[in-house]
Scaffold this active site. Structure first.
Site, PDB file in Angstrom:
ATOM      1  N   GLU A  70      -2.645  -4.186  -5.938  1.00 48.97           N
ATOM      2  CA  GLU A  70      -1.828  -5.394  -5.761  1.00 48.97           C
ATOM      3  C   GLU A  70      -0.360  -5.010  -5.597  1.00 48.97           C
ATOM      4  O   GLU A  70       0.520  -5.497  -6.302  1.00 48.97           O
ATOM      5  CB  GLU A  70      -1.994  -6.341  -6.967  1.00 48.97           C
ATOM      6  CG  GLU A  70      -3.442  -6.680  -7.253  1.00 48.97           C
ATOM      7  CD  GLU A  70      -3.644  -7.667  -8.402  1.00 48.97           C
ATOM      8  OE1 GLU A  70      -2.669  -8.319  -8.825  1.00 48.97           O
ATOM      9  OE2 GLU A  70      -4.776  -7.791  -8.869  1.00 48.97           O
ATOM     10  N   GLU A  94      -7.733  -7.211 -16.188  1.00 50.17           N
ATOM     11  CA  GLU A  94      -6.742  -7.455 -17.253  1.00 50.17           C
ATOM     12  C   GLU A  94      -7.348  -7.700 -18.634  1.00 50.17           C
ATOM     13  O   GLU A  94      -7.009  -8.664 -19.305  1.00 50.17           O
ATOM     14  CB  GLU A  94      -5.854  -8.645 -16.859  1.00 50.17           C
ATOM     15  CG  GLU A  94      -5.156  -8.433 -15.528  1.00 50.17           C
ATOM     16  CD  GLU A  94      -4.264  -9.616 -15.129  1.00 50.17           C
ATOM     17  OE1 GLU A  94      -4.315 -10.661 -15.784  1.00 50.17           O
ATOM     18  OE2 GLU A  94      -3.512  -9.473 -14.147  1.00 50.17           O
ATOM     19  N   ASP A 129       3.323  -4.649  -4.884  1.00 49.69           N
ATOM     20  CA  ASP A 129       4.571  -5.293  -4.445  1.00 49.69           C
ATOM     21  C   ASP A 129       5.713  -4.647  -5.214  1.00 49.69           C
ATOM     22  O   ASP A 129       5.608  -4.405  -6.407  1.00 49.69           O
ATOM     23  CB  ASP A 129       4.566  -6.827  -4.572  1.00 49.69           C
ATOM     24  CG  ASP A 129       3.962  -7.375  -5.853  1.00 49.69           C
ATOM     25  OD1 ASP A 129       3.960  -6.667  -6.872  1.00 49.69           O
ATOM     26  OD2 ASP A 129       3.509  -8.533  -5.829  1.00 49.69           O
ATOM     27  N   HIS A 172       2.248  -4.064  -9.463  1.00 53.63           N
ATOM     28  CA  HIS A 172       3.359  -5.026  -9.450  1.00 53.63           C
ATOM     29  C   HIS A 172       4.567  -4.311 -10.057  1.00 53.63           C
ATOM     30  O   HIS A 172       4.824  -4.418 -11.255  1.00 53.63           O
ATOM     31  CB  HIS A 172       2.995  -6.290 -10.241  1.00 53.63           C
ATOM     32  CG  HIS A 172       1.835  -7.019  -9.665  1.00 53.63           C
ATOM     33  ND1 HIS A 172       1.887  -7.568  -8.393  1.00 53.63           N
ATOM     34  CD2 HIS A 172       0.596  -7.282 -10.138  1.00 53.63           C
ATOM     35  CE1 HIS A 172       0.702  -8.142  -8.140  1.00 53.63           C
ATOM     36  NE2 HIS A 172      -0.082  -7.977  -9.174  1.00 53.63           N
ATOM     37  N   ASN A 205      -9.484  -3.242 -13.308  1.00 53.72           N
ATOM     38  CA  ASN A 205      -8.172  -3.485 -12.676  1.00 53.72           C
ATOM     39  C   ASN A 205      -7.186  -4.051 -13.696  1.00 53.72           C
ATOM     40  O   ASN A 205      -7.520  -4.977 -14.438  1.00 53.72           O
ATOM     41  CB  ASN A 205      -8.402  -4.512 -11.550  1.00 53.72           C
ATOM     42  CG  ASN A 205      -7.209  -4.698 -10.639  1.00 53.72           C
ATOM     43  OD1 ASN A 205      -6.645  -3.711 -10.153  1.00 53.72           O
ATOM     44  ND2 ASN A 205      -6.824  -5.936 -10.384  1.00 53.72           N
TER      45      ASN A 205
END
Ligand code: XIL
Length: 370
Positions: free
Chosen positions: A281, A171, A283, A253, A218
């Site tokens: 990650e 990030e 979801d 996400h 990432n």
């Protein structure tokens, strides 16, 4: 009363027989040869394409628990949700705490699973001593860089050969900036100390500590044009300068509203860079927007949305499986997600609160023809 039931049953059988479906017939098999309610574990389903991972906590690392069993059944890759972050491994300068991270690596070994490492360099979940001296002033670039080098070297060396891929930098790009004026996350203490130089150095340190580990940048919101272009430029600059980077992690996400076009455009863009892609990650929240009222019940509408969005997403990932080398969910099942707040559950996974396959899982399963 009993007889009454029996005769109703007989009547039902009679009616079904007239319409050509007797109870002795097998349920209609799916195209993949499975009967109603039968499923193939996720890792088997995608075994010819990419490993399927889950973010875990150390207390999941027990095959006698439901979570441990679900991990063994469905997943062939693990990542620590929190315990490999800088604040977990080196909360106090010079004192490393390996116990929790070791448990995850051990469990993975025992069960033939791969391990992703998350994360070496981040502005969050990183103790202040990395950035500030005892007077609260930012370190000089030299001091901060030395500490980063020591941390990365210690962590990557310890798990050399066990952790096959690292999120080296997490990030680092500025998030919301449609005009593209602000490139980096300038409020990160790493950036404040030395500008973007820490990114380059982190990759060099990681490669030195384990030449065989795959090294990733990432980030989130990485399928939106305003962010993906910045990530593209960063990775291109790193590659042009011979900085060792192997891939880009798209955190994933997302929500059930995720756009197929955004996904494909992003994957095409990164393909042109010649890097690997991992969904790191994943979801898929059931809400279409933050304004939608929260629910703690998995409604029919949520179910319907995921039955459409999940196979769409997985089909895209399959279409790009030549460059996608891993897909990791940020959790195991809907019982627990970092997204959940009181009164608002996000139900973001393919396994439900009991860790059983959801209807969306069965839709995804249909994608794989066997
Ligand atoms: C999250 C964890 O899931 C939470 O338990 C923790 O409180 C905060 O961090 N991007 C990342 C992950 O790279 O490390 C974050 O994980 C979620 C967002």
């Amino acid at each position: 009363m009993k007889n009454y039931h029996v005769s109703l049953l007989a009547l039902a059988i009679g009616v079904l027989s007239v319409f050509g479906c007797t109870p002795t017939e097998e349920p209609t098999p799916l195209q993949d040869g499975l009967g109603e309610g039968e499923y193939i574990p996720l890792k088997e389903l995608f075994k010819d394409h990419f490993p399927i991972g889950a973010a875990v906590t150390p207390n999941h690392m027990d095959s006698r628990t439901p979570h441990g069993r679900a991990l063994i059944e469905h997943f062939n890759s693990l990542v620590a949700e929190n315990v490999m972050k800088p604040d977990a491994l080196q909360r106090v300068k010079g004192t490393y705490t390996w116990t929790n991270a070791d448990r995850i690596v051990q469990f993975a070994k025992e069960n033939n699973m791969m391990v992703r490492g998350h994360t070496l360099t981040w502005h969050s979940q990183t103790p202040d001593w990395f950035f500030y001296d005892e007077n609260g002033d930012l370190h000089t670039p030299e001091v901060a860089m030395k500490q980063l080098e020591e941390h990365i070297t210690a962590v990557v060396s310890r798990y050399k050969g066990d952790v096959y891929a690292w999120d080296v930098v997490n990030e680092a790009m500025f998030d919301w900036d449609p005009n593209g004026q602000i490139i980096y996350r300038e409020d990160s203490p790493w950036y404040k100390i030395m500008g973007p130089a820490y990114i380059d150095s982190a990759f060099v340190y990681a490669r030195r500590a384990d030449p065989d580990a795959k090294l990733f940048y990432n980030d989130y919101n990485s399928i939106f044009s305003w962010k993906r272009n910045k990530i593209f430029d960063l990775v291109k600059r790193l590659k042009d300068n011979n900085i060792p980077i192997d891939g880009v992690g798209l955190q994933g996400h997302w929500t059930v509203g995720v756009s197929e076009q955004d996904l494909r455009t992003t994957l095409d863009l990164f393909r042109s860079l010649g890097v690997e892609i991992q969904i790191t990650e994943l979801d898929l929240s059931v809400y279409l927007s933050n304004d939608e009222p929260g629910s703690t019940i998995y409604t029919d509408a949520f179910n319907m949305r995921q039955r459409i969005a999940y196979p769409m997403l997985m089909k895209v990932l399959l279409d790009y499986s030549d460059i996608i080398t891993g897909v990791t969910f940020w959790g195991i099942g809907d019982d627990a997600s970092w997204l959940d707040t009181p009164g608002r559950k996000h139900f973001p996974f393919l396994l439900d609160e009991q860790l059983q396959p959801k209807p969306a899982y069965f839709e995804v399963q249909k994608l794989i023809r066997r």
